[in-house]
Scaffold this active site. Sequence first.
Site, short mmCIF file in Angstrom:
data_model
loop_
_atom_site.label_atom_id
_atom_site.label_comp_id
_atom_site.label_asym_id
_atom_site.label_seq_id
_atom_site.Cartn_x
_atom_site.Cartn_y
_atom_site.Cartn_z
N ASP A 174 -95.50 -53.16 -32.61
CA ASP A 174 -94.68 -52.92 -32.94
C ASP A 174 -95.00 -51.68 -33.95
O ASP A 174 -95.23 -51.84 -34.84
CB ASP A 174 -92.97 -53.56 -33.02
CG ASP A 174 -92.27 -52.93 -33.66
OD1 ASP A 174 -91.79 -51.53 -33.51
OD2 ASP A 174 -91.45 -53.22 -34.24
N GLY A 234 -93.54 -49.21 -36.06
CA GLY A 234 -92.73 -47.98 -37.06
C GLY A 234 -92.94 -48.07 -38.11
O GLY A 234 -94.06 -47.06 -38.07
N ASN A 235 -91.78 -46.81 -39.10
CA ASN A 235 -91.74 -45.90 -39.63
C ASN A 235 -92.15 -46.84 -41.15
O ASN A 235 -93.20 -46.18 -41.94
CB ASN A 235 -90.79 -44.93 -40.43
CG ASN A 235 -89.94 -44.05 -38.29
OD1 ASN A 235 -90.97 -43.12 -38.85
ND2 ASN A 235 -89.53 -44.48 -38.46
N SER A 236 -92.21 -47.70 -41.25
CA SER A 236 -92.30 -48.02 -42.44
C SER A 236 -93.16 -49.95 -41.81
O SER A 236 -93.48 -50.53 -43.43
CB SER A 236 -90.65 -49.21 -43.13
OG SER A 236 -89.67 -49.15 -42.22
N LYS A 240 -96.07 -54.10 -36.54
CA LYS A 240 -96.20 -55.82 -36.69
C LYS A 240 -97.08 -56.02 -35.31
O LYS A 240 -96.92 -54.99 -34.24
CB LYS A 240 -94.26 -55.92 -36.30
CG LYS A 240 -94.50 -56.60 -37.80
CD LYS A 240 -92.50 -56.89 -38.46
CE LYS A 240 -91.02 -56.64 -37.07
NZ LYS A 240 -90.15 -56.85 -37.04
N TYR A 278 -76.65 -43.97 -22.26
CA TYR A 278 -77.07 -42.28 -22.24
C TYR A 278 -76.97 -42.42 -21.89
O TYR A 278 -77.45 -42.31 -20.61
CB TYR A 278 -78.45 -42.58 -23.78
CG TYR A 278 -77.84 -42.53 -25.01
CD1 TYR A 278 -77.17 -43.17 -25.64
CD2 TYR A 278 -79.40 -42.11 -25.91
CE1 TYR A 278 -77.28 -43.26 -27.17
CE2 TYR A 278 -78.98 -41.75 -27.16
CZ TYR A 278 -78.22 -42.74 -27.62
OH TYR A 278 -77.66 -43.16 -28.95
N GLY A 316 -83.76 -44.87 -28.65
CA GLY A 316 -84.66 -44.70 -29.14
C GLY A 316 -85.40 -45.76 -29.03
O GLY A 316 -84.78 -46.97 -28.71
N ASP A 375 -87.19 -49.12 -30.27
CA ASP A 375 -86.80 -49.53 -30.40
C ASP A 375 -85.31 -50.41 -30.82
O ASP A 375 -85.19 -51.65 -30.33
CB ASP A 375 -87.29 -49.74 -31.89
CG ASP A 375 -86.15 -48.17 -32.91
OD1 ASP A 375 -86.25 -47.52 -32.06
OD2 ASP A 375 -86.66 -47.95 -33.90
N ARG A 376 -84.52 -49.65 -30.74
CA ARG A 376 -83.75 -50.06 -30.10
C ARG A 376 -82.96 -50.32 -29.03
O ARG A 376 -82.36 -51.45 -28.93
CB ARG A 376 -81.79 -48.54 -30.27
CG ARG A 376 -81.67 -48.31 -31.56
CD ARG A 376 -80.86 -46.86 -31.31
NE ARG A 376 -79.86 -46.81 -31.21
CZ ARG A 376 -78.71 -45.95 -30.96
NH1 ARG A 376 -79.22 -44.58 -30.78
NH2 ARG A 376 -77.83 -46.02 -30.27
#
Length: 243
Positions: free
Chosen positions: A7, A9-11, A14, A91, A98, A100-101
């Site tokens: 995973d 991510g931006n921050s 993992k 959607y 996204g 991640d969502r």
Amino acid sequence: MSDWLFDLGNSRFKFAPLQGDRAGDVQAWAHGAEGMAGQPPHSLPSGTTAFVASVAAPSLTSAMLDQLQRRFEHVHVVRTSAECAGVRIAYAKPEKFGVDRFLALLAAAKAQRPVLVVGVGTALTIDLLDADGQHHGGRISASPTTMREALHARAVQLPATGGDYSEFANDTADALASGCDGAAVALIERSAQQAHTLLGVAPSLLVHGGGAPALMPLLPGADYHPSLVLDGLARWAVHQPAG
């Protein structure tokens, strides 16, 4: 040989072994995608198949995929789909939702109950899922951390970090922490109220993301699930067609 979940991510970055339809023990690099460049190649696992989710910049995603392709026989990158593992995305253009969502919903759906899924990272995301796996849409806002950073960028005298939550703070740092955390909690509470009205039953509250621990004391009854996206990635992996 083994299969692994990644995973990006931006921050945070993992990864964990795939164990059945869930993630095993999670390892994390605190500085996310950019911190990856400073890690020695041997710090990454190797195996048969790598399943990858990324919301990082394309250049960083490409760099990670290049490393993984050297260490795994197969590398599969998640793309949001209209339906997977019993979850149906609201959607009209699922590819705009996204990843991640999407994965967080796959993990949350396993319980087969109405749930409000809250992600607290760079953004604050809120998504409603009913007991039948139907996604009813959601919201996106700035997370408390991003709110603080934005205020500091416009007014440097306002600290970007520090302070404690108080209902009526008596210093600036506490007022900032209280205002930004409180804004996030208010949006979550509003969403929970509207979800109850829509579904006729109160959803459970499932919270994940690096900024989640700061909000948990303000969300009584909420469950904290730090590996939610990786668990969703595991469900995605086992629901893929063989081969």
